[in-house]
Design a protein around this motif. Structure first.
Motif, PDB file in Angstrom:
ATOM      1  N   LEU A 112       0.866  -1.288  -0.014  1.00  0.00           N
ATOM      2  CA  LEU A 112      -0.017  -0.196   0.112  1.00  0.00           C
ATOM      3  C   LEU A 112       0.908   1.215   0.050  1.00  0.00           C
ATOM      4  CD1 LEU A 112      -2.885  -0.841   2.486  1.00  0.00           C
ATOM      5  CD2 LEU A 112      -2.850  -1.136   0.055  1.00  0.00           C
ATOM      6  N   LEU A 129      -7.971   2.323  -0.333  1.00  0.00           N
ATOM      7  CA  LEU A 129      -6.618   1.836  -0.282  1.00  0.00           C
ATOM      8  C   LEU A 129      -6.381   1.891  -1.662  1.00  0.00           C
ATOM      9  CD1 LEU A 129      -7.420  -1.619   1.706  1.00  0.00           C
ATOM     10  CD2 LEU A 129      -7.371   0.850   2.574  1.00  0.00           C
ATOM     11  N   MET A 179      -4.412  -6.492  -0.184  1.00  0.00           N
ATOM     12  CA  MET A 179      -4.384  -5.093   0.166  1.00  0.00           C
ATOM     13  C   MET A 179      -5.060  -5.084   1.460  1.00  0.00           C
ATOM     14  SD  MET A 179      -5.189  -3.263  -3.480  1.00  0.00           S
ATOM     15  CE  MET A 179      -5.071  -1.581  -2.785  1.00  0.00           C
TER      16      MET A 179
END
Length: 338
Positions: free
Chosen positions: A224, A245, A267
């Motif tokens: 990320l 995100l 993620m």
């Protein structure tokens, strides 16, 4: 008709703009203010470009540009005049970035703005008085008698136009030029194409709120590059919290063809690692941006090919920010008028 009126008619140019992001809409508005006739072509259902939001349960989530700054006073004047003060405002969030040693530090103080109640509010306001042809993907351009004729992917024809402005990402612009036999223009973009990287984005909803220190975070993480509490932005009236995100450019490039479900799982694991919040979301909405971040260092502002009457504008030509898209459009319009 008087000679003066004849002269005015001859001075009016017909201009096509391909793409309705901030660069395309800004160029269209500036040119119309100079009394030119402008038509904007947009491949999606509506204007916006990276000022994008996904419809989600109870509202929307900004999956593209997360905020923008106003460092150029002309940009504020332009927005206030052509979009209005009601469609954007400051995001009073706390923002932090993470050092490689894990330490978090607050962002430098600067006002960060968002669209209200979603980022697309800005683009829709800017487009309200512009001739925007939505769901039209221009595929080829052909010049006849010094006028451009455009054809879309359904073989529908548009024109003639004196000049064409392309605000698509460089890979899509290069494809358009290649399809049109404009090889000199296509080759001019060879260096820019690999500099614009993909980005996987995922919006996730939690019934209970993560107890995060910041509303917007740039972590030091292999997956990320950004996570933000979308519900903390002004005008969002969500039940629970929507978080957005963004994956890093490198990870996105390595997983550009990975199935969305697997992308979401990885993620979310990174989100849990960063925040320590273990609750499962009750809704997830993925989106793959093939052309998102501009990593190039060459920022000429715009590209103008006077012999062809074709120009290019976009944030990738002016620093990669939302404000950069406006700056690029201004630079191109000034260049066209020289």
């Amino acid at each position: 008709m008087t000679n003066h009126q004849n002269s005015q008619c001859l001075d009016i140019r017909r201009i096509a703009v391909v793409g309705s992001g901030v660069a395309g809409l800004s160029a269209a508005i500036l040119l119309e203010q100079q009394n030119h006739s402008v038509t904007v072509f947009e491949k999606s259902r509506g204007p916006g470009g990276r000022l994008a939001a996904k419809r989600v349960t109870g509202g929307s989530a900004d999956i593209g540009a997360q905020y923008f700054t106003i460092r150029n006073p002309e940009f504020r004047t332009f927005l206030e005049k052509n979009a209005g003060n009601d469609c954007f405002g400051p995001w009073q969030g706390r923002f932090g970035f993470q050092h490689p040693d894990g330490h978090w530090q607050a962002f430098p103080a600067e006002t960060r703005y968002v669209g209200i109640p979603r980022m697309t509010a800005i683009s829709r306001a800017l487009a309200s008085d512009i001739d925007v042809r939505a769901e039209v993907r221009i595929d080829t351009m052909a010049r006849k008698d010094r006028m451009w004729h455009l054809t879309d992917t359904f073989s529908r024809h548009y024109g003639p136009f004196d000049q064409v402005i392309v605000t698509a990402p460089p890979a899509q612009a290069r494809d358009l030029f290649t399809n049109s036999g404009l090889m000199n223009l296509a080759s001019a973009l060879d260096g820019a194409v690999p500099a614009v990287q993909p980005c996987w984005a995922v919006a996730v909803h939690f019934e209970s709120a993560p107890g995060a220190e910041f509303e917007g975070m740039r972590p030091h993480n292999g997956v990320l590059s950004w996570l933000a509490n979308n519900s903390s932005k002004p005008g969002r009236e969500d039940h629970g919290q929507w978080w957005v995100l963004h994956a890093t450019s490198q990870w996105s490039a390595e997983h550009v063809e990975t199935h969305a479900d697997q992308v979401i799982d990885v993620m979310l694991d990174a989100f849990r690692e960063i925040t320590g919040f273990d609750a499962m979301p009750d809704e997830t909405v993925p989106h793959r941006w093939l052309y998102a971040r501009s990593d190039g260092d060459d920022h000429p502002g715009c590209l103008w090919f006077p012999a062809e009457g074709i120009g290019l504008a976009g944030d990738w030509l002016s620093g990669g920010r939302v404000e950069g898209a406006f700056d690029s459009a201004c630079e191109l319009v000034r260049t066209m008028n020289q």
